[in-house]
Structure formats: structure tokens, C-alpha cells
Write an enzyme that holds these catalytic residues in place. Structure first.
Site, short mmCIF file in Angstrom:
data_model
loop_
_atom_site.label_atom_id
_atom_site.label_comp_id
_atom_site.label_asym_id
_atom_site.label_seq_id
_atom_site.Cartn_x
_atom_site.Cartn_y
_atom_site.Cartn_z
N ILE A 6 -9.39 -3.74 0.74
CA ILE A 6 -10.64 -3.01 0.54
C ILE A 6 -10.41 -1.65 -0.11
CG2 ILE A 6 -12.08 -4.15 2.27
CD1 ILE A 6 -11.38 -2.00 4.25
N GLY A 7 -9.17 -1.28 -0.32
CA GLY A 7 -8.90 -0.01 -0.97
C GLY A 7 -7.43 0.11 -1.31
N GLY A 9 -4.75 3.26 -2.86
CA GLY A 9 -4.42 4.51 -3.52
C GLY A 9 -3.03 4.33 -4.12
N VAL A 14 -5.29 -0.44 1.73
CA VAL A 14 -6.17 -0.59 2.88
C VAL A 14 -6.71 -2.03 2.90
CG1 VAL A 14 -8.21 0.34 4.05
CG2 VAL A 14 -6.83 1.84 2.60
N ASP A 121 -10.64 16.72 2.55
CA ASP A 121 -10.86 15.71 1.50
C ASP A 121 -12.23 15.06 1.64
OD1 ASP A 121 -10.14 14.23 -0.71
OD2 ASP A 121 -8.91 12.78 0.39
#
Ligand SMILES: Nc1ncnc2c1ncn2[C@@H]1O[C@H](COP(=O)(O)OP(=O)(O)OP(=O)(O)O)[C@@H](O)[C@H]1O
Ligand SMILES: [Mg+2]
Length: 181
Positions: A6-7, A9, A14, A121
């Protein structure tokens, strides 16, 4: 059981996963780096999350190193879309909803600050709107830090302040000008 990515970086991926024994969805964040600095940061994220206890912050379930030497973080899975996904799909928020999101985030940051944690952030992709309740849930304490509150308050009177935002973050709403958060 991993349900899907789902993610991702630079050094963290993730996943949505299912805890088969507990029969619940979780988020697994994996560190894809051998760097000691990255590991210390990842561990700091886990430690800071475990100090936090707030309905608008995804709860941490576990932190450790797997048998194949990958550091992982297990979190409560929040069903919903991030603010950036919602804005992209549905356009600007109604004023009332935008105000509710901001109010919840201020309360959430205030809880974090009360125990010395600065998020650093705050941005649309780090806030999920929970589908069932429309609550704003703050994610990603990856660059958060523990502050010396006394020093931060002294400095905030001169320059910075406790809320450190990426310069460009504004909350769009339907009534003309954006609100600077
Ligand atoms: N607890 C959660 N529940 C549901 N989705 C989540 C959760 N945590 C993270 N996500 C999803 O994964 C994405 C990336 O998560 P997060 O920001 O924590 O990771 P990151 O490695 O710091 O990524 P980035 O560098 O892109 O900010 C989020 O934008 C969100 O879509
Ligand atoms: Mg993020």
C-alpha cells in the site's frame, strides 16, 4: 498473510496484511536498508509510537527483526483514504469537514507535544480519513523526534514553534482562500 503493497518510500515498504490468528487486518512496514542510521530511525519511530495513545493515531502492535533479518513494524490498519487520495478523487473538502480535520489534527499533535513528541512530517499523504467515522488518523512518525519541551517552548517564542510543517502544506476548502495550518 500479506494482502498487498500500500506504500513504498526509498527504504521502507508498507503492506496491508492479515494476522491469521487474531483474524484482523494490520499494516506491516518493512525496512529495506542495511544502514545502521536507518535502523535507528526505524526503531525510534516504533518507540515514539508506543508512547502515544490517542484515537487519532494508528496504534503500534509490534516491532522486531524477522528471521531473514528484516526490521518490521506492525500497526493498526486504518480503512480509508489519505487526504491526498481524497483530494485527488473528490476535489476540495467542504469547509465544515476541513475544519473538523484540522481540529482533530491539532488535538492529536497537542497530545504528542504534551509528551514531547514532534511529528515534523504533517502532510496530506500522512493523514488517513477513517471511512467508517470520518476521523482523521495521523500516520508516519518516521522522522518524528523527542524534544526537550522546555527548550522548544523557549525557541517557539522566538522563531520556530512546535508544529513543523512542510512549507507548502495548505488545507484546501471550497470557500476561496486556503487555510494555512
Ligand atoms: N496504519 C495504516 N493504515 C492504513 N494505511 C496505512 C497505514 N500506515 C500507512 N498506510 C499507507 O501507506 C502509505 C505510506 O505510509 P507511511 O507514510 O507511514 O510510510 P513511509 O515509508 O513514511 O512513506 P512516505 O515516505 O511515502 O511518507 C500511507 O500514505 C498510507 O496510504
Ligand atoms: Mg508518509
Amino acid at each position: 498473510m500479506i494482502a498487498g503493497k500500500i506504500g513504498a518510500g526509498g527504504i521502507r515498504t508498507v503492506y496491508k496484511a492479515r494476522h491469521l490468528l487474531l483474524n484482523r487486518d494490520v499494516v506491516l512496514k518493512l525496512l529495506n536498508s542495511d544502514s545502521a542510521v536507518a535502523f535507528v530511525r526505524f526503531q525510534r519511530e516504533a518507540k515514539l509510537l508506543s508512547k502515544l495513545n490517542h484515537p487519532n493515531i494508528a496504534k503500534i502492535f509490534d516491532f522486531g527483526i524477522s528471521s531473514n533479518n528484516t526490521a518490521y513494524l506492525a500497526l493498526e490498519y486504518i480503512e480509508g483514504k489519505t487526504i491526498s487520495q481524497k483530494l485527488q478523487q473528490d476535489g476540495p473538502f467542504e469547509l465544515e469537514f476541513a475544519v473538523s480535520v484540522i481540529t482533530q489534527l491539532v488535538d492529536t499533535l497537542s497530545h504528542a507535544h504534551s509528551i514531547g513528541i514532534i511529528h515534523r512530517d504533517l502532510k496530506p499523504s500522512n493523514v488517513i480519513i477513517r471511512e467508517a467515522t470520518n476521523e482523521a488518523v495521523l500516520l508516519d512518525f518516521g522522522i518524528a523526534k523527542l524534544a526537550n519541551i522546555g527548550r522548544v517552548y523557549r525557541e517557539s517564542r522566538r522563531t520556530v514553534g512546535l508544529v513543523e510543517l512542510p512549507i507548502s502544506w495548505k488545507v484546501p476548502c471550497k470557500f476561496g482562500r486556503s487555510i494555512r495550518a
